[in-house]
Enzyme design. Structure first.
Site, PDB file in Angstrom:
ATOM      1  N   THR A   1       0.814  -1.229   0.000  1.00  0.00           N
ATOM      2  CA  THR A   1       0.000   0.000   0.000  1.00  0.00           C
ATOM      3  C   THR A   1       0.838   1.265   0.000  1.00  0.00           C
ATOM      4  OG1 THR A   1      -1.878  -1.038   1.085  1.00  0.00           O
ATOM      5  CG2 THR A   1      -1.650   1.311   1.424  1.00  0.00           C
TER       6      THR A   1
ATOM      7  N   SER B   1       1.485  -7.542  -1.136  1.00  0.00           N
ATOM      8  CA  SER B   1       2.184  -8.577  -0.363  1.00  0.00           C
ATOM      9  C   SER B   1       1.419  -9.893  -0.287  1.00  0.00           C
ATOM     10  CB  SER B   1       2.536  -8.068   1.028  1.00  0.00           C
ATOM     11  OG  SER B   1       1.403  -8.010   1.846  1.00  0.00           O
ATOM     12  N   SER B   2       0.158  -9.910  -0.732  1.00  0.00           N
ATOM     13  CA  SER B   2      -0.562 -11.190  -0.803  1.00  0.00           C
ATOM     14  C   SER B   2       0.162 -12.126  -1.774  1.00  0.00           C
ATOM     15  CB  SER B   2      -1.983 -10.984  -1.319  1.00  0.00           C
ATOM     16  OG  SER B   2      -2.583  -9.922  -0.656  1.00  0.00           O
TER      17      SER B   2
HETATM   18  N1  ASP Z   1      -2.786  -5.449   0.237  1.00  0.00           N
HETATM   19  C1  ASP Z   1      -1.750  -4.591   0.729  1.00  0.00           C
HETATM   20  C2  ASP Z   1      -0.453  -5.398   0.768  1.00  0.00           C
HETATM   21  O1  ASP Z   1      -0.279  -6.162   1.666  1.00  0.00           O
HETATM   22  C3  ASP Z   1      -2.101  -4.068   2.069  1.00  0.00           C
HETATM   23  C4  ASP Z   1      -1.103  -3.107   2.683  1.00  0.00           C
HETATM   24  O2  ASP Z   1       0.016  -2.938   2.267  1.00  0.00           O
HETATM   25  O3  ASP Z   1      -1.493  -2.469   3.703  1.00  0.00           O
HETATM   26  O4  ASP Z   1       0.340  -5.296  -0.125  1.00  0.00           O
END
Ligand code: ASP
Length: 337
Positions: A14, A60-61
């Site tokens: 994010t 990061s998923s």
């Molecule tokens: N979906 C994002 C990630 O983990 C969430 C974040 O960075 O807060 O890449």
């Protein structure tokens, strides 16, 4: 005083995302440009930094073993040239990456700080700026020779951290270990909580993508379904059990699953579903079968630490017995017995 040199490794998340028609997504080159225009980073108090953008940038998923290898290799290649490292990462799996790196970076003597944000830099109101600036300042601090996670005022041991909230700015905590530092008006390092430097030389262990599984126990669980998943290929299972490591023991399929795992040389390690406290099998009748079948306790390790420690020990080429022994040992401050 000479400025310290910090290497920023940008993996995605994010923090550097922009709005697209499919929702927030990382964009090549956007974050480096933004940082180069940030007046705060020109301050004399900020260490010199070099930014390395990984390719591709990821939510990061999508980060797993191959990306952990890429991050660890980048640190290894640049180890001598920098005083510390900041890894910019998505929050969703940041605790897994922090845990993985803590095992992969052996005899680490410099700070490696993971951070990110819940709101991206591109939004007027964000937590990105403060998290990055504080992480940079801490990464220049040579008294922290470990992999840590910095978020919203707290520096946590990486392999003790876990994501607690999907939408609050205080998104992380380390429920079984006190913070290594607190960043309020001043940054206060709790030296007694920080690992001591070892005299062994720094080295890096890459991970092999090994088939492992996490099974979460819930009331009414039908072990017959799991039995078919326990194949010869499966190298390890992290069982998320109730309380101090308890499992419903009325189902015969449960015992067959344990026996099958033993025949297949699959390591089974038990974590607690509770955020605080320890899984110590053998305290109750409902964990007796686990104990009899050679299952090991993760004590107060997080699931993130247990999963990544399994990957690490399997990648080191240890035998089942050695892995079982080391899963119960404290390697990097990840557990208290
Ligand atoms: N979906 C994002 C990630 O983990 C969430 C974040 O960075 O807060 O890449």
């Amino acid at each position: 005083m000479q400025k310290k040199n910090v290497c920023i490794i940008y993996t995605g998340g994010t923090i550097g995302m922009t709005k697209t028609k499919n929702g927030y997504a990382p964009q090549d080159g956007y974050l480096p440009l933004l940082l180069s225009q940030m007046s705060e980073l020109q301050s004399l108090r900020i260490p010199n930094y070099t930014l390395i953008e990984l390719n591709p940038l990821l939510d990061s998923s999508n980060i797993a073993v191959n990306e952990w290898n890429q991050i660890a290799s980048t640190i290894n290649q640049n180890y001598e040239n920098f005083d510390g490292f900041v890894v910019l990462h998505g929050t969703d799996t940041m605790a897994y990456t922090a845990s993985a790196l803590s095992f992969m970076l052996e005899n680490l003597k410099k700070p490696v700080i993971l951070t990110g944000s819940q709101i991206p830099f591109c939004e007027v109101r964000n937590d990105a700026k403060d998290n990055l600036i504080t992480a940079l300042l801490i990464a220049a601090e040579e008294t922290i020779p470990e992999v840590c996670l910095y978020f919203s005022g707290k520096l946590l041991r990486g392999n003790r951290s876990t994501k607690m909230s999907a939408d609050e700015l205080i998104a992380f905590d380390s429920p079984n270990y006190p913070p290594l530092a607190q960043a309020g008006v001043r940054i206060r390092i709790n030296k007694n909580n920080v690992l001591k430097k070892t005299s062994e030389p720094f080295s890096m262990q890459l991970l092999t993508p090994s088939p492992i599984a996490v099974f979460k126990i819930f009331p009414g669980i039908q072990f017959g379904i799991f039995e078919n998943l326990v194949t010869k290929e499966l190298k390890g299972i992290v069982l998320e059990a109730f309380g101090s490591g308890n499992i419903p023991n009325y189902d015969h399929a449960f015992l067959r699953t344990l026996e099958k795992a033993a025949e297949n040389n699959t390591v089974i390690v038990v974590c607690t579903q509770c955020l605080r406290g320890s899984a110590q099998i053998g305290d109750y009748e409902t964990s007796a079968a686990l104990q009899k079948n050679g299952v090991v306790s993760a004590y107060d390790m997080t699931v993130e630490a247990a999963v990544t420690k399994l990957y690490y020990l399997i990648s080191k080429g240890y035998s089942k017995i050695e892995i079982e022994r080391m899963m119960e040992e404290n390697l990097r401050g990840e557990l208290t017995i």
